[in-house]
Scaffold this motif. Structure first.
Motif, PDB file in Angstrom:
ATOM      1  N   SER A  54      41.395  48.477  35.127  1.00  0.00           N
ATOM      2  CA  SER A  54      40.184  47.808  35.622  1.00  0.00           C
ATOM      3  C   SER A  54      38.936  48.626  35.317  1.00  0.00           C
ATOM      4  N   GLY A  55      39.089  49.943  35.213  1.00  0.00           N
ATOM      5  CA  GLY A  55      37.955  50.786  34.851  1.00  0.00           C
ATOM      6  C   GLY A  55      37.684  50.809  33.361  1.00  0.00           C
ATOM      7  N   VAL A  81      34.111  43.304  31.144  1.00  0.00           N
ATOM      8  CA  VAL A  81      33.889  41.860  31.250  1.00  0.00           C
ATOM      9  C   VAL A  81      32.401  41.648  31.487  1.00  0.00           C
ATOM     10  N   ARG A  82      31.757  40.969  30.567  1.00  0.00           N
ATOM     11  CA  ARG A  82      30.301  40.881  30.571  1.00  0.00           C
ATOM     12  C   ARG A  82      29.803  39.627  31.280  1.00  0.00           C
ATOM     13  N   ALA A  83      28.509  39.606  31.514  1.00  0.00           N
ATOM     14  CA  ALA A  83      27.892  38.489  32.244  1.00  0.00           C
ATOM     15  C   ALA A  83      28.244  37.157  31.597  1.00  0.00           C
ATOM     16  N   GLY A  84      28.680  36.208  32.413  1.00  0.00           N
ATOM     17  CA  GLY A  84      28.994  34.872  31.936  1.00  0.00           C
ATOM     18  C   GLY A  84      30.372  34.706  31.333  1.00  0.00           C
ATOM     19  N   ILE A 104      41.177  36.507  31.994  1.00  0.00           N
ATOM     20  CA  ILE A 104      42.481  36.215  32.570  1.00  0.00           C
ATOM     21  C   ILE A 104      43.345  37.460  32.527  1.00  0.00           C
ATOM     22  N   ASP A 105      44.105  37.688  33.591  1.00  0.00           N
ATOM     23  CA  ASP A 105      45.047  38.802  33.683  1.00  0.00           C
ATOM     24  C   ASP A 105      46.456  38.235  33.609  1.00  0.00           C
ATOM     25  N   LEU A 106      47.205  38.627  32.585  1.00  0.00           N
ATOM     26  CA  LEU A 106      48.552  38.116  32.366  1.00  0.00           C
ATOM     27  C   LEU A 106      49.573  38.988  33.082  1.00  0.00           C
ATOM     28  N   GLY A 107      50.354  38.370  33.983  1.00  0.00           N
ATOM     29  CA  GLY A 107      51.301  39.112  34.796  1.00  0.00           C
ATOM     30  C   GLY A 107      50.583  39.840  35.914  1.00  0.00           C
ATOM     31  N   THR A 108      49.804  39.106  36.693  1.00  0.00           N
ATOM     32  CA  THR A 108      48.845  39.729  37.612  1.00  0.00           C
ATOM     33  C   THR A 108      49.471  40.365  38.845  1.00  0.00           C
ATOM     34  N   GLY A 109      50.708  40.002  39.177  1.00  0.00           N
ATOM     35  CA  GLY A 109      51.369  40.624  40.325  1.00  0.00           C
ATOM     36  C   GLY A 109      50.632  40.368  41.631  1.00  0.00           C
ATOM     37  N   THR A 110      50.131  41.419  42.242  1.00  0.00           N
ATOM     38  CA  THR A 110      49.405  41.316  43.512  1.00  0.00           C
ATOM     39  C   THR A 110      48.008  40.730  43.349  1.00  0.00           C
ATOM     40  N   GLY A 111      47.562  40.569  42.105  1.00  0.00           N
ATOM     41  CA  GLY A 111      46.197  40.096  41.861  1.00  0.00           C
ATOM     42  C   GLY A 111      45.176  41.208  41.855  1.00  0.00           C
ATOM     43  N   ILE A 112      45.638  42.450  41.796  1.00  0.00           N
ATOM     44  CA  ILE A 112      44.734  43.595  41.922  1.00  0.00           C
ATOM     45  C   ILE A 112      43.687  43.628  40.813  1.00  0.00           C
ATOM     46  N   ILE A 113      44.069  43.329  39.574  1.00  0.00           N
ATOM     47  CA  ILE A 113      43.106  43.461  38.478  1.00  0.00           C
ATOM     48  C   ILE A 113      42.001  42.407  38.565  1.00  0.00           C
ATOM     49  N   PRO A 114      42.299  41.120  38.779  1.00  0.00           N
ATOM     50  CA  PRO A 114      41.191  40.172  38.975  1.00  0.00           C
ATOM     51  C   PRO A 114      40.294  40.537  40.153  1.00  0.00           C
ATOM     52  N   LEU A 115      40.876  41.014  41.243  1.00  0.00           N
ATOM     53  CA  LEU A 115      40.068  41.393  42.404  1.00  0.00           C
ATOM     54  C   LEU A 115      39.129  42.542  42.055  1.00  0.00           C
ATOM     55  N   LEU A 116      39.661  43.588  41.420  1.00  0.00           N
ATOM     56  CA  LEU A 116      38.830  44.738  41.072  1.00  0.00           C
ATOM     57  C   LEU A 116      37.771  44.359  40.036  1.00  0.00           C
ATOM     58  N   LEU A 117      38.152  43.575  39.030  1.00  0.00           N
ATOM     59  CA  LEU A 117      37.181  43.192  38.009  1.00  0.00           C
ATOM     60  C   LEU A 117      36.075  42.313  38.584  1.00  0.00           C
ATOM     61  N   SER A 118      36.400  41.512  39.584  1.00  0.00           N
ATOM     62  CA  SER A 118      35.362  40.682  40.209  1.00  0.00           C
ATOM     63  C   SER A 118      34.317  41.534  40.908  1.00  0.00           C
ATOM     64  N   ALA A 119      34.717  42.725  41.343  1.00  0.00           N
ATOM     65  CA  ALA A 119      33.783  43.628  42.021  1.00  0.00           C
ATOM     66  C   ALA A 119      33.086  44.589  41.065  1.00  0.00           C
ATOM     67  N   LYS A 120      33.752  44.928  39.954  1.00  0.00           N
ATOM     68  CA  LYS A 120      33.264  45.990  39.082  1.00  0.00           C
ATOM     69  C   LYS A 120      32.505  45.495  37.859  1.00  0.00           C
ATOM     70  N   THR A 121      32.617  44.201  37.545  1.00  0.00           N
ATOM     71  CA  THR A 121      32.004  43.699  36.319  1.00  0.00           C
ATOM     72  C   THR A 121      31.114  42.497  36.621  1.00  0.00           C
ATOM     73  N   ASP A 160      32.003  35.999  34.945  1.00  0.00           N
ATOM     74  CA  ASP A 160      31.725  34.758  35.672  1.00  0.00           C
ATOM     75  C   ASP A 160      32.923  34.281  36.486  1.00  0.00           C
ATOM     76  N   HIS A 161      34.132  34.365  35.893  1.00  0.00           N
ATOM     77  CA  HIS A 161      35.318  33.903  36.601  1.00  0.00           C
ATOM     78  C   HIS A 161      36.549  34.681  36.129  1.00  0.00           C
ATOM     79  N   PHE A 162      37.482  34.873  37.062  1.00  0.00           N
ATOM     80  CA  PHE A 162      38.674  35.678  36.795  1.00  0.00           C
ATOM     81  C   PHE A 162      39.912  34.893  37.209  1.00  0.00           C
ATOM     82  N   THR A 163      40.906  34.842  36.320  1.00  0.00           N
ATOM     83  CA  THR A 163      42.153  34.149  36.583  1.00  0.00           C
ATOM     84  C   THR A 163      43.296  35.145  36.515  1.00  0.00           C
ATOM     85  N   GLY A 164      44.267  34.998  37.402  1.00  0.00           N
ATOM     86  CA  GLY A 164      45.488  35.789  37.347  1.00  0.00           C
ATOM     87  C   GLY A 164      46.672  34.868  37.166  1.00  0.00           C
ATOM     88  N   LEU A 165      47.531  35.150  36.195  1.00  0.00           N
ATOM     89  CA  LEU A 165      48.722  34.342  35.936  1.00  0.00           C
ATOM     90  C   LEU A 165      49.955  35.158  36.295  1.00  0.00           C
TER      91      LEU A 165
END
Length: 245
Positions: free
Chosen positions: A38-39, A43-46, A50-67, A70-75
């Motif tokens: 995630s560091g 992921v730029r403005a707009g 998508i995070d493939l194999g997201t598990g707990t959803g940690i990467i979409p959650l962190l990227l939503s806060a750090k970048t 516009d939108h984040f999907t976890g599969l």
């Protein structure tokens, strides 16, 4: 938002934007590799990611806060894990920005359509196959071994999901680096940036972070090593910065 926990679940504080995450230690909890990815990811403005194999959803959650994305999907293929990750999204009031879907990575393009995302991230299973596993259907086995999909499956779907010149970010083990690069080239994703992660400065690397670009020009930048621990066992300043955003 108040949330109901299932048996053996817990809520962990992510120490950022009041974000919290639901985890189940009896199944699988995120590790440092997800935080480092995630560091490393950009992921730029707009942009849509998508995070493939997201598990707990940690990467979409962190990227939503750090970048500025516009939108984040976890599969996630495991219904129980996907449901738990969805509850974490709801708990953080992020349903408008983060979506968790249950589905097979191998059919991601069928689900979303080709060229649907600007950025793809993945923390793939590190181990090849599931031979000898007592329970290959367990959450931990699926997260760590190529039981439900292979590295080649992930890279193929990554290439298909990306818009032209879209970017992807992987965290993997150095012993699979040749496999990763070969698969990326096979599907038209050019390795552009790489960083090796060392537990200590005098040890061998145990993780590698890789950025690729769909239809990118051949040129790989190798960044300085990322060292996790000082000699006294405490985190290096850079690791502290990554964890504290």
């Amino acid at each position: 938002m108040e949330v109901t926990l299932r048996e053996t679940e817990r809520i962990d504080d992510l120490q950022r934007n009041n974000l919290k995450i639901i985890q189940n230690p009896s199944k699988f909890c995120f590790g440092m590799d997800a935080v480092l990815l995630s560091g490393f990811a950009d992921v730029r403005a707009g942009e849509r990611a998508i995070d493939l194999g997201t598990g707990t959803g940690i990467i979409p959650l962190l990227l939503s806060a750090k970048t500025a994305g516009d939108h984040f999907t976890g599969l996630e293929i495991q219904p129980g894990m996907a449901e738990m990750a969805s509850r974490s999204v709801e708990m953080n009031n992020l349903s408008a920005k983060v979506t968790i879907d249950c589905g097979d990575i191998r059919e991601a393009t069928l689900k979303y359509g080709a060229s649907s995302f600007d950025v793809v991230t993945s923390n793939p299973p590190y181990m090849i196959g599931g031979h000898g596993l007592q329970n290959p259907e367990s959450a931990k086995a699926i997260a760590r071994h190529e039981v439900k999909c292979t590295l080649d499956d992930i890279v193929r779907e990554t290439a298909s999901l990306l818009v032209p010149h879209g970017r992807c970010y992987f965290v993997h083990r150095p012993f699979r680096l040749v496999d990763l690069f070969a698969s990326m080239r096979k599907y038209g994703v050019e390795p552009k940036r790489m960083r090796l992660v060392y537990p200590y400065a005098d040890r061998e690397p145990n993780m590698v972070l890789v950025e690729g670009a769909r239809s990118g020009k051949p040129r790989l930048a190798v960044e300085k090593p990322l060292v996790v621990y000082k000699d006294d066992g405490t985190y290096t300043d850079e690791i502290v910065n990554i964890y504290s955003f």
